[in-house]
Design an enzyme around this catalytic site. Structure first.
Site, PDB file in Angstrom:
ATOM      1  CG  HIS A  81      -1.941   0.970   1.342  1.00 45.42           C
ATOM      2  ND1 HIS A  81      -1.728   2.265   1.742  1.00 45.42           N
ATOM      3  CD2 HIS A  81      -3.269   0.880   1.079  1.00 45.42           C
ATOM      4  CE1 HIS A  81      -2.879   2.936   1.729  1.00 45.42           C
ATOM      5  NE2 HIS A  81      -3.835   2.109   1.324  1.00 45.42           N
ATOM      6  CG  ASP A 106       0.327  -2.738   6.092  1.00 37.85           C
ATOM      7  OD1 ASP A 106      -0.608  -2.811   6.921  1.00 37.85           O
ATOM      8  OD2 ASP A 106       0.271  -2.047   5.062  1.00 37.85           O
ATOM      9  CD  GLN A 119      -7.020  -4.639   3.399  1.00 29.30           C
ATOM     10  OE1 GLN A 119      -7.978  -5.392   3.629  1.00 29.30           O
ATOM     11  NE2 GLN A 119      -7.181  -3.383   3.006  1.00 29.30           N
ATOM     12  CE  LYS A 162      -7.529  -0.502   5.379  1.00 23.59           C
ATOM     13  NZ  LYS A 162      -8.205   0.193   4.276  1.00 23.59           N
ATOM     14  CB  CYS A 188      -3.671   3.209  -1.694  1.00 27.05           C
ATOM     15  SG  CYS A 188      -4.844   4.535  -1.435  1.00 27.05           S
TER      16      CYS A 188
HETATM   17  C1  LIG Z   1      -2.474  -2.985   3.242  1.00 24.92           C
HETATM   18  C2  LIG Z   1      -2.816  -1.640   3.778  1.00 24.92           C
HETATM   19  N1  LIG Z   1      -1.898  -0.944   4.462  1.00 24.92           N
HETATM   20  C3  LIG Z   1      -2.159   0.259   4.983  1.00 24.92           C
HETATM   21  C4  LIG Z   1      -3.386   0.842   4.822  1.00 24.92           C
HETATM   22  C5  LIG Z   1      -3.598   2.186   5.402  1.00 24.92           C
HETATM   23  O1  LIG Z   1      -4.567   2.167   6.397  1.00 24.92           O
HETATM   24  P1  LIG Z   1      -5.165   3.545   6.887  1.00 24.92           P
HETATM   25  O2  LIG Z   1      -5.743   4.198   5.680  1.00 24.92           O
HETATM   26  O3  LIG Z   1      -6.183   3.221   7.889  1.00 24.92           O
HETATM   27  O4  LIG Z   1      -4.016   4.320   7.419  1.00 24.92           O
HETATM   28  C6  LIG Z   1      -4.387   0.153   4.122  1.00 24.92           C
HETATM   29  C7  LIG Z   1      -5.739   0.693   3.905  1.00 24.92           C
HETATM   30  O5  LIG Z   1      -6.026   1.669   3.282  1.00 24.92           O
HETATM   31  C8  LIG Z   1      -4.088  -1.114   3.585  1.00 24.92           C
HETATM   32  O6  LIG Z   1      -5.002  -1.801   2.892  1.00 24.92           O
END
Ligand SMILES: Cc1ncc(COP(=O)(O)O)c(C=O)c1O
Ligand SMILES: Cc1ncc(COP(=O)(O)O)c(C=O)c1O
Lengths: 154, 428, 428, 154
Positions: free
Chosen positions: C143, C220, C223, C246, C386
């Site tokens: 991401h 990370d 998900q 999420k 993203c």
């Molecule tokens: C794999 C992953 N990492 C990081 C994020 C970032 O999360 P957040 O937008 O809550 O900071 C997301 C979601 O948008 C994600 O799917």
């Protein structure tokens, strides 16, 4: 105000502290601060071999922290290091017991008056302040590197 | 202290406090021993009106989706609500453009954002890069959140950290301002209204000097924006930080406002999510403000809640809120002055100060004052209030602080005064 | 498409989806044209059960106060609730200690926290200081929130930014792992489950190599934590980031978990509020973790909400949630495979992947796919999600992504498949 | 699906785009990207004094962005720069009008079919993509530093 944390014993020690003042000679001292309220205490220990011959202290702070130092002085002066550490241990357990622990008067003396403090997380630190300083000062006096290092980090 | 304080309105307040109080469900809360709540800790965090709670619930049960990413209906509704909140907040503080409103997690993050981006060295324009030889100026009455970020920035960059001292009356000592703010000064960051002393600072004089030497001015509005009409355009500062939970909004949201030019000049802060223009493994480019500074999923529901909070405050009227607090503060100062051994730390008349009163009670530690007040249902804050240098300056370990808001009644002030009298008897 | 999809349970799911759906009020929402909502965008953000909304409302209407600062009853209740949430989250991910749970505003902040503190140069231990000659390794399926912070960190410190590439099947290409992760590598930061491909990564192999060379591993889990049982102790990584919104929790809150030793070694991130031990104008010292990393008023109500979310997920059972999603994913893959011109981007069998399916429809831009699906009430996400480098890797501008959760029914998958057929007719 | 943003005219332009492809000669070109969806367009303008003699383009993206480029080509090729800018202005206003503006068919021709797009904030950027690129390309062609600088910043 029956469930008050201000037991008569605590108010007594606060208004008439025992053994207050920093005395010489001493083997080590420790200065502790409670950053949330600015309570401060300096505790000195004078040892003679295994024996704690004096615990002297000076500080400023709330009734709980000051009364607790007075009780500490009374309980630990004259005992052996081993016994003092057992009392300390027992007091810490009482304070961290969230009000669920039945204190042992034989071990803790006037310290049992602090049982109610354990229900007030914000005040537990006040009650423990002098005890933590005592523990560190003693560790320094006997030259225990592990505990001294822990104090450094705090 | 066992009967509920009947709410009455101070003679000089333009607010129907009794009606206002009905909007805040928590004010009906009974505490231990069935004592009514006397909440005098609004400078710490404010209570929330039903309108804000309803906005949150409605958002989550009807419109919840992520923003700026989705082409579906919920996504569009959530985005419209989130961006609509930005419009409301821009209007509330008189920002020339909605794009100048950055949502952060709290005021602390907003202040850190500025300190960090200035310290990062990544800005193209040297005006926005701190280095050795540069100076940072704050005041001795700042909240830790406006001290520590600058100390860290100074440590990282070699810039010098300086501060404006305090007078015995709890005001800024501007006697050496000309030297403190000088051509080496890159930024002046100061609090608008002190969270410990209640002092409202003379922004104009400091801004005038800062402008002379070309320094940026960042205002910490955490304690002013909730309580008085604040217009950034009229004030003329470069940046301002404030926080949602102190202005009847939810926790988890704060705001940084900045002039477009300044925000454009600062490099990105946190990376990720929607703050980008395009990302490649080889390198990335960044979105224009406000999104440049909003990495990741923003506090969506919280922004919506803050928008509702601003609507609520506007409906009551910021002028009236300010006048009410002024009246309540005058009343409280009078009551506290009348108690032997009580000493006000900070301005002791209602002029140029807000509804936050710190005091000491001779010979009794603030922790004990606060605890015994709590046993009577009176919630105040004790300690250094995240402004320890102020306590050091006045040679005290801590203070007891009572702080007011639009829902504070004179009966609550009476309960405070009676409580302090009881404290004195108790430890006497 | 005008009648409401009757909820039915896939043969292989252990969940009573119909009952689960009753916990999520928004699922009854009617969209424009009185169409029922088919929400297939949970990887973007999840919906919230009543239990979470009730926890929020209860907090604000009964216990709202600031934490860690007040000696009054509300303050103690709020603090107990906030710190209680920390306990719940520690237990949920198998953290050895509650003090290892840091509340952030989202996963992005958690990832940035690590990148920023490593890049700041303020750590005492050189292990936690990035500099020239050091290497940072991510993967090509990250991401943006796990790419941009590292690109910025590399730019600031002179460290080299590298990445593990992808195979045509949407998995990590580990063929050159031995060279990519080498003694110069200071940190490896990788996604547990990809938000665009659905791939669940082989953490073990990467961790083994990282351990050989003494590199830190940051996972990370944005998900994965919501969808499968995740135990950080069993995984053996050093740090993990995830995000509340999420996992049926509120927006405005995320989590960084780290091994105590690592968190202790990292220097402070944001300054202010309760992250200090003592502040003087001349210099400050910092609190132990977790508070060291929680500057300013934290997302209090949001932590309470996240605690309730974790309670909810545990009551349903993470194993069962995972099994349900596995069954739904298998069903969806089958349905999508059966449509001519639909191509899955990412693993096209249900093994080692989660309930997030990206696909393209021949000759039709994802934006158009998503929009026409929306007109039928089917909410999917379109774009690069993203994770633009993944799109570049597979030579596509964007994808359509359907993503599932514990409340996703097979009828909703049928609605998706019927919707895609309709899209094809519409643009055919 | 009466309130659909996919009007027949849009689908027509999408399926049968007018003037697609990059042609020579040209005076300036601009490449614009919509980062949220990856839509891309390159627009070239060929001028002859005040006259726009050709607008050629190549891109990939959704039906809205591609149809919009086709409409742009049709509307602006052959007009004067001043007229083209007026049409551009009018189209931008329509798109930013949140669905509240009544489009003028005399000015916008097939462009009026995009009126419904204005109700979908996420798609407005798609519809405007080629128009923004046209504006920048024209600014470069006539050497206007102000507008060109703005493009740099974007
Ligand atoms: C794999 C992953 N990492 C990081 C994020 C970032 O999360 P957040 O937008 O809550 O900071 C997301 C979601 O948008 C994600 O799917
Ligand atoms: C003057 C001032 N500045 C900054 C802050 C920090 O606000 P927050 O804790 O919401 O980040 C506060 C409140 O605690 C404050 O009173």
């Amino acid at each position: 105000m029956n469930d008050s944390l201000y037991q008569e014993i605590i108010l007594d020690h606060y208004k008439h502290p025992h053994g207050r003042g920093l005395r010489e000679p001493f083997d080590a001292e420790a200065h502790h601060v409670n950053p949330t309220c600015g309570d401060e205490i300096t505790v000195r220990v004078a040892l003679d071999g295994e024996k704690v011959v004096d615990v002297s202290y000076e500080g400023q702070g709330c009734s709980i922290s000051q009364a607790s130092a007075s009780v500490l002085h009374e309980l630990l002066t004259g005992s052996t290091i081993t016994d003092a550490m057992a009392v300390e241990q027992s007091f810490v357990e009482l304070m961290q017991g969230k009000g669920q622990i039945e204190p042992d008067e034989d071990v803790l003396g006037d310290g049992i008056a602090f049982a109610g403090v354990a229900k007030y997380p914000a005040r537990v630190k006040c009650a423990l302040l002098s005890w933590m300083a005592f523990k560190d000062a003693t560790a320094r006096a006997v030259g225990s590197p592990v505990v001294a290092a822990e104090e450094e980090r705090r | 202290m066992s009967e509920e304080p009947a709410v009455s309105v101070g003679a000089n307040s333009p607010l129907d406090v009794e009606r206002v109080r009905k909007d805040f469900p928590i004010l009906d809360r009974r505490l231990a021993g069935d004592r009514p709540l006397v909440y005098l800790d609004s400078a710490n965090t404010s209570q929330k009106p039903t309108a804000v709670l309803d906005a949150l619930a409605d958002h989550y049960t009807r419109h919840n989706a992520n923003v700026a990413r989705a082409v579906h209906q919920l996504g569009e509704e959530a985005t419209a609500a989130y961006e609509g909140a930005r419009d409301k907040i821009a209007a509330f503080i008189g920002a020339p453009s909605r794009d100048e409103i950055i949502f952060t997690k709290n005021a602390s993050e907003a202040l850190n954002l500025v300190a960090n981006t200035l310290a990062s060295g990544l800005a193209e324009n040297p005006r926005y890069r701190l280095g050795p030889g540069d100076e940072i100026v704050v005041t001795e009455m700042e909240h830790h959140s406006n001290i520590v970020p600058w100390q860290l920035a100074a440590r990282r960059t070699g810039a010098r950290f300086r501060w404006i001292g305090l007078t015995d009356e709890g005001r800024l000592d501007l006697s050496t301002l000309g030297e403190l703010i000088n051509p080496r000064t890159k930024i002046v960051s100061l609090v608008h209204q002190s969270n410990i002393l209640g002092t409202v600072n003379d922004v104009e004089t400091i801004l005038a000097r800062a402008s002379e030497v070309g320094a940026l001015v960042l205002l910490d509005g955490s304690q002013s924006v909730p309580h008085l009409p604040v217009d950034v355009t009229a004030l003329g500062v470069d940046l301002m930080a404030f926080t949602g939970h102190k202005m009847v909004g939810p926790t988890g949201i704060g705001v940084l406002w900045g002039r477009r030019e300044v925000l454009d000049g600062l490099p990105p802060f946190l990376g990720g999510g929607e703050m980008i223009e395009t990302v490649a493994m080889e390198g990335s480019t960044f979105a224009p403000v406000p999104h440049k500074f909003e990495a990741g999923t923003p506090p969506i529901a919280q922004a919506v809640g803050l928008g509702a909070a601003v609507d609520y405050l506007c409906a009551v009227g910021m002028e009236r809120i300010h006048d009410h607090e002024h009246a309540i503060t005058a009343y409280a100062l009078e009551k506290l002055h009348a108690i032997d051994g009580v000493k006000i730390i900070g301005p002791d008349t209602p002029e140029l100060r807000g509804g936050t009163i710190s005091f000491t009670v001779d010979g009794i530690h603030p922790h004990d004052v606060g605890q015994v007040l709590d046993e009577q249902g009176v919630a105040v804050r004790v300690g250094h209030h995240c402004a320890r240098p102020v306590c050091v300056r006045y040679g005290i370990p801590a203070t007891t602080r009572a702080s007011f808001y639009l829902y504070t009644s004179t009966d609550e002030i009476d309960a405070l005064a009676a409580g302090v009298q009881h404290v004195k008897r108790f430890f006497g």
